[in-house]
Design a protein around this motif. Structure first.
Motif, short mmCIF file in Angstrom:
data_model
loop_
_atom_site.label_atom_id
_atom_site.label_comp_id
_atom_site.label_asym_id
_atom_site.label_seq_id
_atom_site.Cartn_x
_atom_site.Cartn_y
_atom_site.Cartn_z
N TRP A 5 0.83 -1.21 0.00
CA TRP A 5 0.00 0.00 0.00
C TRP A 5 0.87 1.26 0.00
CZ3 TRP A 5 0.87 3.33 3.94
CH2 TRP A 5 1.50 2.82 5.09
N ALA A 6 2.10 1.14 0.52
CA ALA A 6 2.98 2.31 0.62
C ALA A 6 3.80 2.52 -0.64
CB ALA A 6 3.91 2.14 1.82
N GLU A 7 3.81 1.55 -1.55
CA GLU A 7 4.66 1.66 -2.74
C GLU A 7 4.37 2.90 -3.59
OE1 GLU A 7 5.17 -1.86 -5.05
OE2 GLU A 7 5.75 -3.03 -3.30
N PRO A 8 3.09 3.27 -3.84
CA PRO A 8 2.87 4.49 -4.63
C PRO A 8 3.45 5.74 -3.96
CG PRO A 8 0.87 3.18 -4.56
CD PRO A 8 1.84 2.55 -3.59
N LEU A 9 3.32 5.83 -2.65
CA LEU A 9 3.88 6.98 -1.93
C LEU A 9 5.40 6.97 -1.99
CD1 LEU A 9 3.61 9.42 -0.05
CD2 LEU A 9 3.59 7.82 1.87
N LEU A 10 5.97 5.81 -1.73
CA LEU A 10 7.43 5.69 -1.79
C LEU A 10 7.94 5.95 -3.21
CD1 LEU A 10 7.96 2.59 0.51
CD2 LEU A 10 8.40 5.00 1.05
N GLY A 11 7.17 5.52 -4.20
CA GLY A 11 7.55 5.78 -5.59
C GLY A 11 7.61 7.27 -5.89
N SER A 12 6.63 8.00 -5.41
CA SER A 12 6.61 9.46 -5.64
C SER A 12 7.77 10.15 -4.94
CB SER A 12 5.29 10.05 -5.16
OG SER A 12 4.23 9.58 -5.94
N VAL A 13 8.03 9.73 -3.71
CA VAL A 13 9.16 10.30 -2.97
C VAL A 13 10.47 9.94 -3.67
CG1 VAL A 13 10.44 10.19 -0.79
CG2 VAL A 13 7.94 10.36 -0.77
N GLY A 14 10.57 8.69 -4.11
CA GLY A 14 11.78 8.25 -4.82
C GLY A 14 12.02 9.03 -6.09
N ASP A 75 10.86 -4.67 -9.51
CA ASP A 75 11.83 -3.56 -9.53
C ASP A 75 11.71 -2.75 -10.81
OD1 ASP A 75 12.73 -4.38 -7.09
OD2 ASP A 75 14.56 -5.31 -7.85
N GLY A 76 11.38 -3.42 -11.91
CA GLY A 76 11.17 -2.71 -13.17
C GLY A 76 10.03 -1.73 -13.09
N GLY A 77 9.06 -2.02 -12.22
CA GLY A 77 7.94 -1.09 -12.03
C GLY A 77 8.40 0.25 -11.48
N HIS A 78 9.39 0.22 -10.60
CA HIS A 78 9.92 1.47 -10.05
C HIS A 78 10.60 2.29 -11.16
CE1 HIS A 78 8.92 0.01 -6.12
NE2 HIS A 78 9.75 -1.00 -6.23
N THR A 81 7.97 3.81 -13.40
CA THR A 81 7.36 5.00 -12.79
C THR A 81 8.24 6.22 -13.00
OG1 THR A 81 6.20 3.68 -11.13
CG2 THR A 81 6.54 6.00 -10.62
N LEU A 82 9.53 6.06 -12.73
CA LEU A 82 10.48 7.16 -12.92
C LEU A 82 10.52 7.57 -14.39
CD1 LEU A 82 12.76 9.01 -11.86
CD2 LEU A 82 14.34 7.12 -12.32
N ALA A 83 10.60 6.59 -15.28
CA ALA A 83 10.66 6.88 -16.71
C ALA A 83 9.41 7.62 -17.18
CB ALA A 83 10.85 5.58 -17.50
N ARG A 92 6.86 -3.33 -21.18
CA ARG A 92 7.39 -4.26 -20.18
C ARG A 92 7.70 -5.61 -20.83
NH1 ARG A 92 6.19 -2.42 -14.97
NH2 ARG A 92 7.84 -3.88 -14.37
N GLY A 93 8.87 -6.13 -20.55
CA GLY A 93 9.29 -7.43 -21.04
C GLY A 93 10.76 -7.62 -20.78
#
Length: 106
Positions: A5-14, A75-78, A81-83, A92-93
């Protein structure tokens, strides 16, 4: 305990932290005449790079209409998100999971 549940928040901070970090990078660029020549042909081309150079190159070439092939691993999802935040489209592949579909998507 997994905190998905925290991944979207952490992704934005990252992403925000990566942008700040990227602002400190300095580049030495060689061979831009080759890149300009390839662009001038209007034909698609492929960048090949070392994984250790991916973040600086993503920042340098952001918002240029580049499409990335990114692993389907979590990890590719992170990275995806950045990209996305830096103006890339991603497919994705990888060599083990969905590589053919990813290559066709590009």
């Amino acid at each position: 305990m997994k905190l998905r549940w925290a991944e979207p928040l952490l992704g934005s901070v990252g992403v925000a932290l990566m942008h700040v970090l990227a602002g400190t990078w300095r580049y030495r660029v060689h061979g831009t005449e080759h890149l300009r020549a390839v662009h001038a042909t209007g034909r698609p081309f492929i960048f090949v790079l070392w994984h250790s150079r991916i973040l600086p190159l993503l920042f340098l070439h952001r918002h240029q209409g580049v499409v990335l092939l990114i692993s389907r691993h979590r990890d590719g999802g992170h990275l995806a998100t950045l990209a996305d935040r830096w103006g890339y489209r991603s497919v994705r592949g990888s060599s083990r999971r969905g590589g053919e579909a990813g290559l066709l998507g590009i």
